[in-house]
Enzyme design. Structure first.
Site, PDB file in Angstrom:
ATOM      1  N   GLN A   1       0.720  -1.354  -0.183  1.00 13.55           N
ATOM      2  CA  GLN A   1      -0.024   0.050  -0.099  1.00 13.55           C
ATOM      3  C   GLN A   1       0.779   1.093   0.066  1.00 13.55           C
ATOM      4  O   GLN A   1       0.507   2.225  -0.811  1.00 13.55           O
ATOM      5  CB  GLN A   1      -0.899   0.086   1.477  1.00 13.55           C
TER       6      GLN A   1
ATOM      7  N   ASP B   1      -6.400  -6.463  -5.572  1.00 13.71           N
ATOM      8  CA  ASP B   1      -6.054  -5.311  -6.702  1.00 13.71           C
ATOM      9  C   ASP B   1      -5.974  -5.628  -7.847  1.00 13.71           C
ATOM     10  O   ASP B   1      -6.231  -4.941  -8.901  1.00 13.71           O
ATOM     11  CB  ASP B   1      -4.555  -4.896  -6.228  1.00 13.71           C
TER      12      ASP B   1
ATOM     13  N   GLU C   1     -10.168   1.844   3.427  1.00 17.24           N
ATOM     14  CA  GLU C   1     -10.502   1.313   2.038  1.00 17.24           C
ATOM     15  C   GLU C   1     -10.396  -0.243   2.015  1.00 17.24           C
ATOM     16  O   GLU C   1     -10.935  -1.057   1.538  1.00 17.24           O
ATOM     17  CB  GLU C   1      -9.626   1.810   1.066  1.00 17.24           C
ATOM     18  N   HIS C   2      -9.220  -0.741   2.366  1.00 13.90           N
ATOM     19  CA  HIS C   2      -8.685  -2.051   2.490  1.00 13.90           C
ATOM     20  C   HIS C   2      -8.538  -2.248   3.972  1.00 13.90           C
ATOM     21  O   HIS C   2      -7.983  -1.619   4.753  1.00 13.90           O
ATOM     22  CB  HIS C   2      -7.377  -2.325   1.720  1.00 13.90           C
TER      23      HIS C   2
ATOM     24  N   HIS D   1       2.036   3.057  -3.328  1.00 11.92           N
ATOM     25  CA  HIS D   1       1.291   3.673  -4.261  1.00 11.92           C
ATOM     26  C   HIS D   1       1.623   5.348  -4.173  1.00 11.92           C
ATOM     27  O   HIS D   1       1.338   5.805  -5.172  1.00 11.92           O
ATOM     28  CB  HIS D   1      -0.192   3.635  -3.647  1.00 11.92           C
TER      29      HIS D   1
ATOM     30  N   HIS E   1     -53.791  16.208  -6.258  1.00 10.88           N
ATOM     31  CA  HIS E   1     -53.495  14.854  -5.932  1.00 10.88           C
ATOM     32  C   HIS E   1     -54.817  14.104  -5.597  1.00 10.88           C
ATOM     33  O   HIS E   1     -54.945  12.935  -5.914  1.00 10.88           O
ATOM     34  CB  HIS E   1     -52.341  14.809  -4.947  1.00 10.88           C
TER      35      HIS E   1
END
Ligand code: HSO
Ligand code: ZN
Length: 452
Positions: free
Chosen positions: A272, A375, A341-342, A275, A434
């Site tokens: 990670q 991934d 996220e993960h 990245h 209505h």
């Protein structure tokens, strides 16, 4: 063994105890997003592409990517020369990943129509329809990302989108996009590849140009300019374009216990960290001994030094933390608050703990399930909510490329069953029109209650 705090020479994480509230808050605080601050740079780009079209798009590609294009769009069937350099091994790797993603996303398609009779004579139904045109942004920059192309292209195809447009900045060396991205575009049935990146690519797809079709939804990760442009167009009714989700830097939270393999843990943190320097990497330890913490730190350092992106990793690890907890519930509580996220579980009987997870983009269960599998190749999607948005957003899935239409059919019997309720609520809302639409029908049917 002394706890090692981050130091300049060693690639170590900070260590804090879960009782150190200040330390924990610092560890789990995401960097502030600068989207609104860069809007003033993004606005004129969007305006120009919108007003001038292809010429503006190509001018920006020349300015920002250093590529002087003759045409801004590559149309299917894509020329063979764009696949040059693609090895058989790579094709097979992409094929395997595409097939797994296809299998998992095809299984998400609703098989039977959803039809519910809520009352006798009142039938409600719901059915999906594909979003007609989608634009998929594939970042250029420090790494080529054919995996992003397939994670969004495959579900779009599975959902039945009529037009799939890719956009990716061209390479400076030859003005092309990578052959892997072109291969994925072919496999997903993409009709066009827009050779542009940044806010200009987003604007072209949102408003359309002479050669770029206007799309209904734009998806895909990108830098802060891409994110800002996506935010802008989703709020502009002239664009009438939605986006996938708000985007922030990628992140992982690993929960590990004393039995976890230190090399596995370190490798997950680093996959990670590589990245980007702003990636968020957190290790939550359950009852870890000092010795274990030290071994993890050493494994991170050793493995990091062997990575080509060690410079990125070093900067990321400098703001990454190990949080020490006393038990599993505390660790999961910490993770749910962070909403990663993960989420990687390197703990004994990991699958038994999945039920404790309330907030996470995707979970990687057990020591042989690194994030890398998701991934690329396992079948789940890697376009996931970052920045804590896992609290309310799902990752990309087949429904991301669909919208759902509902229908109802009411018979005279049904009208008799719900008509009075409708008239009653319409009255309190002061909406006599209505009320009347019911009244007229009920009285023709001779069903109007006396007091109405
Ligand atoms: N981990 C990234 C996706 C990715 N990893 C692409 C490698 N290539 C965000 O979920
Ligand atoms: Zn990744």
């Amino acid at each position: 063994v002394e706890r090692t705090l981050g130091s300049n020479d060693k690639i170590y994480l900070d260590v804090v105890n879960s009782t150190d509230l200040e330390g924990v808050t610092k560890a789990v605080t995401r960097p502030i997003q600068k989207t609104s601050q860069i809007m003033h740079l993004v606005n004129p780009i969007i305006d120009n592409v919108r007003k001038i079209g292809d010429k503006a798009l190509m001018d920006y590609t020349k300015k920002f990517d250093g590529v002087d294009l003759k045409a801004p769009v590559l149309e299917a069937p894509f020329p063979e020369e764009y696949l040059e350099g693609l090895t058989q091994e790579m094709k097979e790797a992409l094929d395997l990943s595409i097939e797994n993603v296809r299998k998992f996303h095809a299984a998400q398609l609703q098989k039977k129509p959803l039809v519910v009779t809520t009352q006798p004579g009142v039938v409600c139904s719901r059915f999906p329809r594909a979003i007609e045109k989608v634009g998929i942004y594939i970042p250029g920059g420090t790494a080529i990302l054919p995996s992003t192309a397939l994670m969004l292209g495959v579900p779009a195809q599975v959902a039945g989108c009529k037009e799939i447009v890719f956009a990716s900045p061209p390479r400076k060396s030859d003005g092309k996009v990578s052959p892997e991205v072109v291969y994925v575009a072919i496999k997903c049935g993409a009709s066009k590849i827009v050779l542009a990146g940044g806010a200009q690519a987003v604007a072209a797809m949102a408003y359309g140009t002479e050669s770029v079709p206007k799309v209904d939804k734009i998806l895909g990760p990108g830098n802060q300019f891409v994110t800002a442009a996506k935010m802008y167009v989703q709020n502009d009714t002239q664009a009438l374009c939605s986006i996938d989700m708000p985007a922030g830097p990628s992140e992982v939270l690993v929960i590990a216990d004393e039995d976890a393999d230190v090399d596995f843990v370190a490798s997950d943190l680093l996959s990670q960290a590589e990245h980007g320097i702003d990636s968020q990497v957190i290790l939550v330890g359950v009852n870890l001994s000092d010795k274990k913490v030290q071994h993890i730190q050493e494994a991170v350092h050793e493995q990091a030094l062997a990575l080509p992106r060690v410079d990125i990793v070093r900067q990321c690890i400098a703001h990454s933390t190990i949080i020490l907890c006393d038990n599993y519930p505390e660790a999961f509580d910490m993770s749910n608050k962070y909403a990663p996220e993960h989420l990687i579980l390197q703990i004994n009987d990991a699958d038994r703990y999945v039920s404790l997870v309330d907030n996470a983009g995707s979970i990687f269960v057990g020591s042989y399930t690194p994030e890398s599998c998701g991934d690329y190749s396992s079948g789940t999607n890697h376009t996931l909510p970052t920045y804590g948005y896992a609290r309310q957003y799902s990752g990309a899935n087949t429904a991301t490329f669909q919208k759902f239409i509902t229908a109802q059919q009411v018979t005279s019997e049904g009208l008799e069953n719900i008509g009075k309720a409708v008239m009653c609520i319409a009255k309190v809302e002061g909406l006599d029109g209505h009320r009347n639409a019911i009244k007229i029908r009920m009285s023709k049917l001779g069903l109007l209650p006396k007091d109405f």
